[in-house]
Design a protein around this motif. Sequence first.
Motif, PDB file in Angstrom:
ATOM      1  N   THR A  17      13.951  30.662  59.495  1.00  0.00           N
ATOM      2  CA  THR A  17      15.184  29.918  59.251  1.00  0.00           C
ATOM      3  C   THR A  17      16.190  30.247  60.346  1.00  0.00           C
ATOM      4  N   VAL A  18      16.836  29.233  60.879  1.00  0.00           N
ATOM      5  CA  VAL A  18      17.868  29.437  61.903  1.00  0.00           C
ATOM      6  C   VAL A  18      19.037  30.197  61.277  1.00  0.00           C
ATOM      7  N   THR A  19      19.481  31.242  61.980  1.00  0.00           N
ATOM      8  CA  THR A  19      20.650  32.000  61.511  1.00  0.00           C
ATOM      9  C   THR A  19      21.877  31.763  62.383  1.00  0.00           C
ATOM     10  N   ALA A  20      21.654  31.354  63.652  1.00  0.00           N
ATOM     11  CA  ALA A  20      22.787  31.095  64.549  1.00  0.00           C
ATOM     12  C   ALA A  20      22.310  30.253  65.724  1.00  0.00           C
ATOM     13  N   ILE A  30      16.633  33.175  64.915  1.00  0.00           N
ATOM     14  CA  ILE A  30      15.803  32.794  63.772  1.00  0.00           C
ATOM     15  C   ILE A  30      15.455  34.047  62.988  1.00  0.00           C
ATOM     16  N   ARG A  31      15.534  33.957  61.675  1.00  0.00           N
ATOM     17  CA  ARG A  31      15.018  35.017  60.805  1.00  0.00           C
ATOM     18  C   ARG A  31      13.662  34.545  60.324  1.00  0.00           C
ATOM     19  N   ASP A  54      13.777  39.312  63.293  1.00  0.00           N
ATOM     20  CA  ASP A  54      14.628  38.380  64.024  1.00  0.00           C
ATOM     21  C   ASP A  54      13.950  37.975  65.318  1.00  0.00           C
ATOM     22  N   LEU A  55      14.109  36.706  65.680  1.00  0.00           N
ATOM     23  CA  LEU A  55      13.501  36.146  66.877  1.00  0.00           C
ATOM     24  C   LEU A  55      14.553  35.298  67.572  1.00  0.00           C
ATOM     25  N   ARG A  96      13.844  39.627  74.906  1.00  0.00           N
ATOM     26  CA  ARG A  96      14.647  39.712  73.684  1.00  0.00           C
ATOM     27  C   ARG A  96      13.829  40.018  72.438  1.00  0.00           C
ATOM     28  N   ASN A  97      12.611  39.532  72.396  1.00  0.00           N
ATOM     29  CA  ASN A  97      11.831  39.615  71.163  1.00  0.00           C
ATOM     30  C   ASN A  97      10.796  40.731  71.244  1.00  0.00           C
ATOM     31  N   GLN A  98      10.967  41.737  70.389  1.00  0.00           N
ATOM     32  CA  GLN A  98      10.023  42.836  70.270  1.00  0.00           C
ATOM     33  C   GLN A  98       9.664  42.961  68.794  1.00  0.00           C
TER      34      GLN A  98
END
Length: 139
Positions: free
Chosen positions: A12-15, A27-28, A34-35, A77-79
Amino acid sequence: MSLSIRNQLPGTVTAVHPGEVMATVKIRLDGGQDLTAAITLEAVEQLALAPGTAVHALVKSTEVALATARVDGLSIRNQLPGALTGLVTGGVMASVKISLAGSELTAVITKEAAEDLGLFVGSDVIALIKATEVSLATA
């Protein structure tokens, strides 16, 4: 529509943070991680992305790098932490299945990298994905 992209992570988009041409979309994932995706502003508008929008994050398996521990001082950014659940090694390449909270991820890396990392079924790994390699889809 069916896709050849193995990694289709629901979330789901968070921001949404728009820029001049591109936007970053937070995205959560359904598993709680978080992604971040970096996509065109035009795509944000066409998909009508806003907080609360259900999406699938799409990532080609060849765009997933692996580490055996979190990496500091890195622009990626994504780990995403996970556990290795499958490993198929060929003459040159290896296909790695990773269990994330709430989903599964596939990475295709060189056989040499898999050996250098000492990967085995059950080992903990961190999936590294550049934000620019994440595409988004809505239902």
